[in-house]
Design an enzyme around this catalytic site. Structure first.
Site, PDB file in Angstrom:
ATOM      1  N   TRP A   1       0.855  -1.175   0.000  1.00 15.75           N
ATOM      2  CA  TRP A   1       0.000   0.000   0.000  1.00 15.75           C
ATOM      3  C   TRP A   1       0.891   1.225   0.000  1.00 15.75           C
ATOM      4  O   TRP A   1       2.007   1.201   0.498  1.00 15.75           O
ATOM      5  CB  TRP A   1      -1.043  -0.014   1.103  1.00 15.75           C
ATOM      6  CG  TRP A   1      -0.589   0.216   2.497  1.00 15.75           C
ATOM      7  CD1 TRP A   1       0.030  -0.666   3.314  1.00 15.75           C
ATOM      8  CD2 TRP A   1      -0.765   1.413   3.257  1.00 15.75           C
ATOM      9  NE1 TRP A   1       0.248  -0.095   4.536  1.00 15.75           N
ATOM     10  CE2 TRP A   1      -0.222   1.169   4.528  1.00 15.75           C
ATOM     11  CE3 TRP A   1      -1.334   2.668   2.996  1.00 15.75           C
ATOM     12  CZ2 TRP A   1      -0.231   2.140   5.534  1.00 15.75           C
ATOM     13  CZ3 TRP A   1      -1.340   3.625   3.990  1.00 15.75           C
ATOM     14  CH2 TRP A   1      -0.788   3.354   5.233  1.00 15.75           C
TER      15      TRP A   1
ATOM     16  N   ASP B   1       5.515  -5.750   2.639  1.00 12.13           N
ATOM     17  CA  ASP B   1       5.977  -6.715   3.630  1.00 12.13           C
ATOM     18  C   ASP B   1       6.938  -7.712   2.996  1.00 12.13           C
ATOM     19  O   ASP B   1       6.832  -8.014   1.805  1.00 12.13           O
ATOM     20  CB  ASP B   1       4.783  -7.474   4.233  1.00 12.13           C
ATOM     21  CG  ASP B   1       3.970  -6.592   5.182  1.00 12.13           C
ATOM     22  OD1 ASP B   1       4.491  -5.545   5.605  1.00 12.13           O
ATOM     23  OD2 ASP B   1       2.821  -6.946   5.491  1.00 12.13           O
TER      24      ASP B   1
END
Lengths: 178, 189
Positions: free
Chosen positions: A107, A126
């Site tokens: 994001w 991540d």
């Protein structure tokens, strides 16, 4: 028609003022009003409205953001990072530690660089495929949305599209200058 | 206050509200993602050490970066789970249903953007990633068209997507729905 009504209104107001007030009093009141108006922007209400403009700016000021140590929670790029810093896990703020792979999805938020005062777009990506790193847990929430807006939320694991949904750590790559 | 004066004041009030609600962009709303930033000018220990060259992003390109890029990628092509934009999304604009559909996809419809900014974003995205697939007489999205399409919420997105794609096949825009395949299942389009 409208002008006549406004004319009448002002005439009545100025006549009433002239009857009630001395000239000296009028000048004093006007002076106080002008000085008072210039004070309005420094009242806390006005300052709060300005601070609310960008959550990334607010975060940078609150934590004393810096641009040299990516292993600290207040490194400027981490304004919206929630989790273990990849920098403390054998990787960097934009590289995954050995044995983990970057998620193909992320994001995108924005943080203030405190040294040049500019906003940069940051991709919160991540690193996945390895057990949780559990080092340097940081929580930045600038611009974050609740989980029902998952595309702008950092509580969920951003490993979508990758080969593993196991979370290892959080990276923060710069993807552009605004 | 007379009735005519009251209505004049009301008219002034509402025209002001309409202007602020449209949130029109400055003239450079097309945005740019092609300009680059000198790494030496970025005060960041790693950008300087690695010489990372960053794009300067503004306008519609910035809105794309903030609202779409995380999943669709900065090249409009990402993982199989995310429908590809590159070389493909422009085909949807060949039919009226397709034009409405790409506004009605949930994350577009619900994006935290005004209709005017969303229109600018769609026009930029279509030309950037799928210019070759646009019809010759492509009409850019307007704020009004986006506002109207946003009033309709899709029931099943996947079913609607199939209907729209089948329509494109019938129109002869594409020969087979396979071009629109996504996810790991080749039957899903």
């Amino acid at each position: 028609m409208v002008m006549q009504v406004i004319d009448k209104l002002f005439e009545r107001m100025s006549r009433r003022t002239a009857q009630k007030m001395s000239r000296r009093n009028f000048v004093a009141t006007l002076g106080a009003a002008l000085a008072g108006a210039s004070m309005l922007p420094v009242l806390p209400v006005a300052r709060k409205a300005q601070a609310a403009e960008d959550p990334g700016v607010e975060w940078a000021k609150r934590v004393g953001a810096q641009t040299t140590d990516p292993k600290a929670c207040n490194y400027w790029r981490y304004c919206s990072s929630d989790g273990y810093l990849c920098s403390c896990c054998g990787g960097g703020p934009a590289t995954c530690p050995p044995g983990s792979t970057p998620s193909p999805t992320s994001w995108v938020g924005s943080c203030l660089n405190p040294d040049d005062g500019k906003m940069y777009l940051i991709a919160y990506r991540d690193c996945c495929g390895k057990d949780s790193c559990a080092q340097c847990n940081c929580l930045g929430t600038a611009g974050e949305m609740p989980t029902y807006r998952p595309q702008l939320n950092n509580d969920i694991i951003w490993c979508f599209g990758g080969s593993s949904m196991v979370y290892h750590c959080s990276s923060a790559a710069i993807v552009g200058q605004v | 206050m007379t009735r005519s004066m009251a209505s004049a004041l009301l008219a002034i009030f509402f025209s002001g509200a309409a202007i602020s609600a449209s949130e029109s962009l400055p003239s450079a709303d097309a945005g740019t993602a092609h300009e680059s930033v000198d790494p030496a000018s970025v005060p960041d220990v790693l950008v300087r050490r690695n010489g990372t060259v960053l794009p300067r992003v503004s306008g519609a390109a910035e809105d794309y970066a903030r609202h779409c890029q995380g999943c669709h990628g900065h090249l409009g092509d990402s993982v199989v789970e995310v429908p590809r934009l590159k070389g493909r999304v422009g085909l949807f604009t060949h039919s009226a249903e397709g034009r409405a559909y790409i506004v009605q996809v949930p994350n577009v419809l619900q994006a935290h953007l005004s209709d005017a900014r969303l229109a600018a974003l769609l026009n930029w995205m279509l030309r950037e990633y799928s210019g070759a697939e646009l019809p010759g007489a492509f009409m850019p999205y307007t704020e009004a068209e986006v506002a109207l399409a946003r009033t309709h919420r899709l029931g099943s997105v996947i079913d609607r997507r199939r209907e729209v794609i089948d329509g494109l096949v019938r129109l002869g825009v594409v020969t087979s729905p396979e071009l629109f395949t996504f996810a790991t299942d080749p039957a899903r389009y």
